[in-house]
Scaffold this motif. Structure first.
Motif, PDB file in Angstrom:
ATOM      1  N   ASP A   1       0.534  -1.062   0.211  1.00 10.22           N
ATOM      2  CA  ASP A   1      -0.314  -0.115  -0.341  1.00 10.22           C
ATOM      3  C   ASP A   1       0.997   1.342   0.016  1.00 10.22           C
ATOM      4  OD1 ASP A   1      -2.147  -1.460   0.119  1.00 10.22           O
ATOM      5  OD2 ASP A   1      -2.502  -1.249   1.767  1.00 10.22           O
ATOM      6  N   ASP A   2       1.204   1.320   0.564  1.00 12.98           N
ATOM      7  CA  ASP A   2       2.378   1.933   0.535  1.00 12.98           C
ATOM      8  C   ASP A   2       3.632   2.502  -0.008  1.00 12.98           C
ATOM      9  OD1 ASP A   2       2.642   2.991   3.938  1.00 12.98           O
ATOM     10  OD2 ASP A   2       4.070   1.449   3.953  1.00 12.98           O
ATOM     11  N   LEU A   3       4.007   1.586  -1.149  1.00 15.22           N
ATOM     12  CA  LEU A   3       5.070   2.103  -2.478  1.00 15.22           C
ATOM     13  C   LEU A   3       3.962   2.024  -3.014  1.00 15.22           C
ATOM     14  CD1 LEU A   3       6.140  -1.951  -2.177  1.00 15.22           C
ATOM     15  CD2 LEU A   3       7.399   0.267  -1.883  1.00 15.22           C
TER      16      LEU A   3
ATOM     17  N   GLY B   1      18.951   2.151  -6.755  1.00 13.87           N
ATOM     18  CA  GLY B   1      18.535   1.389  -5.393  1.00 13.87           C
ATOM     19  C   GLY B   1      17.429   0.773  -5.374  1.00 13.87           C
ATOM     20  N   VAL B   2      16.376   1.582  -5.343  1.00 16.90           N
ATOM     21  CA  VAL B   2      14.269   1.148  -6.112  1.00 16.90           C
ATOM     22  C   VAL B   2      14.914   0.211  -7.102  1.00 16.90           C
ATOM     23  CG1 VAL B   2      12.303   2.098  -6.170  1.00 16.90           C
ATOM     24  CG2 VAL B   2      14.527   3.124  -4.772  1.00 16.90           C
ATOM     25  N   ARG B   3      15.346   0.596  -7.928  1.00 11.70           N
ATOM     26  CA  ARG B   3      15.151  -0.712  -9.236  1.00 11.70           C
ATOM     27  C   ARG B   3      16.156  -1.581  -8.816  1.00 11.70           C
ATOM     28  NH1 ARG B   3      16.525   4.576 -11.767  1.00 11.70           N
ATOM     29  NH2 ARG B   3      19.109   4.383 -12.101  1.00 11.70           N
ATOM     30  N   ASP B   4      16.849  -1.762  -8.068  1.00  9.62           N
ATOM     31  CA  ASP B   4      17.649  -3.133  -7.754  1.00  9.62           C
ATOM     32  C   ASP B   4      16.767  -4.306  -6.992  1.00  9.62           C
ATOM     33  OD1 ASP B   4      19.859  -2.381  -9.223  1.00  9.62           O
ATOM     34  OD2 ASP B   4      20.569  -1.430  -7.182  1.00  9.62           O
ATOM     35  N   THR B   5      15.894  -3.574  -6.217  1.00 11.59           N
ATOM     36  CA  THR B   5      15.533  -4.467  -5.060  1.00 11.59           C
ATOM     37  C   THR B   5      13.972  -5.464  -6.852  1.00 11.59           C
ATOM     38  OG1 THR B   5      13.541  -2.549  -4.853  1.00 11.59           O
ATOM     39  CG2 THR B   5      15.528  -2.776  -3.730  1.00 11.59           C
ATOM     40  N   TYR B   6      13.873  -4.530  -7.305  1.00  6.74           N
ATOM     41  CA  TYR B   6      12.692  -5.166  -8.594  1.00  6.74           C
ATOM     42  C   TYR B   6      13.510  -6.615  -9.047  1.00  6.74           C
ATOM     43  CZ  TYR B   6       9.445  -1.808  -8.435  1.00  6.74           C
ATOM     44  OH  TYR B   6       8.602  -0.840  -7.769  1.00  6.74           O
TER      45      TYR B   6
ATOM     46  N   LEU C   1       4.890   3.693  -7.372  1.00  7.93           N
ATOM     47  CA  LEU C   1       5.458   3.311  -7.129  1.00  7.93           C
ATOM     48  C   LEU C   1       4.593   1.412  -7.261  1.00  7.93           C
ATOM     49  CD1 LEU C   1       8.688   3.420  -4.947  1.00  7.93           C
ATOM     50  CD2 LEU C   1       8.898   3.768  -6.897  1.00  7.93           C
ATOM     51  N   ASP C   2       5.827   0.283  -8.165  1.00  7.00           N
ATOM     52  CA  ASP C   2       4.975  -0.719  -8.682  1.00  7.00           C
ATOM     53  C   ASP C   2       5.142  -1.621  -7.720  1.00  7.00           C
ATOM     54  OD1 ASP C   2       3.710  -3.487  -9.990  1.00  7.00           O
ATOM     55  OD2 ASP C   2       5.577  -3.491 -11.016  1.00  7.00           O
ATOM     56  N   ALA C   3       3.645  -1.658  -6.742  1.00  6.66           N
ATOM     57  CA  ALA C   3       4.046  -2.883  -6.112  1.00  6.66           C
ATOM     58  C   ALA C   3       3.400  -4.193  -6.310  1.00  6.66           C
ATOM     59  CB  ALA C   3       3.176  -2.455  -4.870  1.00  6.66           C
ATOM     60  N   SER C   4       3.344  -4.782  -7.312  1.00  7.11           N
ATOM     61  CA  SER C   4       2.957  -5.870  -7.951  1.00  7.11           C
ATOM     62  C   SER C   4       3.677  -7.320  -7.482  1.00  7.11           C
ATOM     63  CB  SER C   4       2.836  -6.817  -9.429  1.00  7.11           C
ATOM     64  OG  SER C   4       3.522  -6.040 -10.498  1.00  7.11           O
ATOM     65  N   ASP C   5       5.360  -6.959  -7.405  1.00  5.28           N
ATOM     66  CA  ASP C   5       5.091  -8.052  -6.292  1.00  5.28           C
ATOM     67  C   ASP C   5       5.700  -8.849  -5.525  1.00  5.28           C
ATOM     68  OD1 ASP C   5       6.911  -5.908  -6.128  1.00  5.28           O
ATOM     69  OD2 ASP C   5       8.886  -6.873  -6.711  1.00  5.28           O
ATOM     70  N   VAL C   6       5.081  -7.476  -4.056  1.00  5.41           N
ATOM     71  CA  VAL C   6       4.868  -7.541  -3.315  1.00  5.41           C
ATOM     72  C   VAL C   6       3.487  -8.303  -2.949  1.00  5.41           C
ATOM     73  CG1 VAL C   6       4.808  -6.533  -0.591  1.00  5.41           C
ATOM     74  CG2 VAL C   6       5.990  -5.711  -2.293  1.00  5.41           C
ATOM     75  N   HIS C   7       1.959  -7.924  -3.965  1.00  4.62           N
ATOM     76  CA  HIS C   7       1.365  -8.632  -3.921  1.00  4.62           C
ATOM     77  C   HIS C   7       1.278  -9.732  -3.899  1.00  4.62           C
ATOM     78  CE1 HIS C   7      -0.990  -5.372  -3.110  1.00  4.62           C
ATOM     79  NE2 HIS C   7      -0.467  -4.424  -4.084  1.00  4.62           N
ATOM     80  N   LYS C   8       1.832 -10.067  -5.165  1.00  5.20           N
ATOM     81  CA  LYS C   8       1.968 -11.900  -5.430  1.00  5.20           C
ATOM     82  C   LYS C   8       2.811 -12.545  -4.491  1.00  5.20           C
ATOM     83  CE  LYS C   8       3.265 -11.353 -10.500  1.00  5.20           C
ATOM     84  NZ  LYS C   8       4.252 -11.377 -11.002  1.00  5.20           N
ATOM     85  N   VAL C   9       4.621 -12.064  -3.340  1.00 10.16           N
ATOM     86  CA  VAL C   9       4.360 -12.795  -2.012  1.00 10.16           C
ATOM     87  C   VAL C   9       3.336 -13.198  -1.774  1.00 10.16           C
ATOM     88  CG1 VAL C   9       6.268 -12.234  -0.833  1.00 10.16           C
ATOM     89  CG2 VAL C   9       6.712 -11.967  -2.643  1.00 10.16           C
TER      90      VAL C   9
END
Length: 332
Positions: A184-186, A312-317, A191-199
């Motif tokens: 939600d914060d992302l 650094g943000v991009r690296d997290t993806y 910012l794209d949070a789809s990967d966090v939602h998948k987890v």
């Protein structure tokens, strides 16, 4: 008053308060006759604004920590200072190492922000002096860190999640709530949070693996080198203090930031396990560890955005994609 603040850009997350605010805080904490002789902002931390202050009615300096304004806080990091305050009774195993709380004020009447005054820990921040010692002495530091972490993890709670709440009935619910809050914060930041939602979806689908953790244990949340103090006069690294335990929660010790950092490299830090004890390497524990890594990466993404570190943000993806691939592979 000798008042020294760190120059910061107007858009910076950490913002100073005024000398008048600090004087008002001292009078509220120590009485109307209290006078602040000096207030020096300290660097090192990246969340609260911290000053070392001297007050004429006290024998030595104290630490004033001022939380970010409520509107600046992410929902996944809300009221961390209050969480630390509630954690204090659970930190009795570290009573000789953690600062004492001298006064806390959540009214926001003076600065519009929460603040807390704590005792001043002796020693020097470990990042400033650990490198002075020969590397063959560093394992001793990490062994101490392992023993301290084990003491914290031995403390039991009555719910899962942040110490101050909200509390959850099971570990899976707490983990999923944390992942959803980060997502939600992302999204609020664009910012794209789809990967966090998948987890979070995978954690929900396979909640029984997370719910093998049935006993809530206290996690430090953020303990590592940067949050320790060392004796500057010792012939080897000796930890004299532990600070900034504001991200504490009850859950699986393997989810602690400290454990992530202890696993990060095969160097002197492997001595951590000599005192902490062996890791669980079962397939279930490995799967849970990947969920925890995703949670850490989501929090790191938020912090790097806050610090305007776009690369650094991009690296997290990239890192999160690798974690998702491993999570899916272990379920196949």
């Amino acid at each position: 008053m000798d008042f020294r603040s760190i120059p910061r850009a107007p858009h910076a997350f950490q913002q100073p308060v005024t000398a008048e605010d600090i004087q008002a805080i001292a009078r509220r904490a120590f009485g109307d006759a209290a006078h602040v002789a000096s207030a020096v902002e300290l660097g090192g931390g990246m969340y609260n604004t911290t000053y070392r202050i001297t007050v004429d009615c006290l024998q030595g300096p104290v630490i004033l920590r001022i939380a970010p304004a409520p509107g600046q806080q992410f929902s996944s990091e809300r009221e961390l200072m209050r969480n630390e305050y509630v954690t204090v009774p659970y930190l009795s195993p570290l009573a000789g190492l953690v600062p004492r709380v001298l006064f806390a004020d959540w009214s926001q009447e003076i600065t519009g922000r929460d603040w807390m005054v704590q005792s001043h820990l002796t020693g020097v921040p470990a990042p400033e002096c650990l490198g002075i010692y020969p590397r063959d002495l560093w394992p001793g530091f990490f062994a101490q860190l392992g023993e301290i972490t084990a003491r914290v993890h031995a403390v039991r709670g009555s719910h899962f999640g942040p110490v101050a709440g909200p509390g959850h009935r099971s570990w899976s619910v707490a983990v999923i709530a944390s992942l959803n809050a980060i997502a939600d914060d992302l999204e609020r930041l664009g910012l794209d949070a789809s990967d966090v939602h998948k987890v979070a979806d995978l954690a929900g689908e396979h909640h029984h693996v997370l719910d093998e953790i049935t006993e809530p244990q206290l996690l430090t949340g953020d303990l590592w080198t940067v949050n320790t103090m060392l004796d500057p006069d010792a012939s080897k690294p000796v930890i004299t203090g532990v600070l900034d335990l504001d991200r504490t929660l009850f859950g699986d010790p393997a989810a602690d930031w400290t454990i992530r950092m202890a696993c990060a490299k095969q160097d002197e830090r492997t001595a951590f396990w000599d005192t902490y004890g062996p890791r669980d390497t079962s397939s279930a524990a490995t799967w849970r560890g990947l969920v925890y890594e995703a949670r850490h990466l989501g929090a790191i993404r938020l912090e790097r955005h806050r610090l305007h570190k776009d690369e650094g943000v991009r690296d997290t993806y990239t890192s999160m994609a690798a974690v998702l691939s491993r999570l899916a592979g272990r379920l196949a």
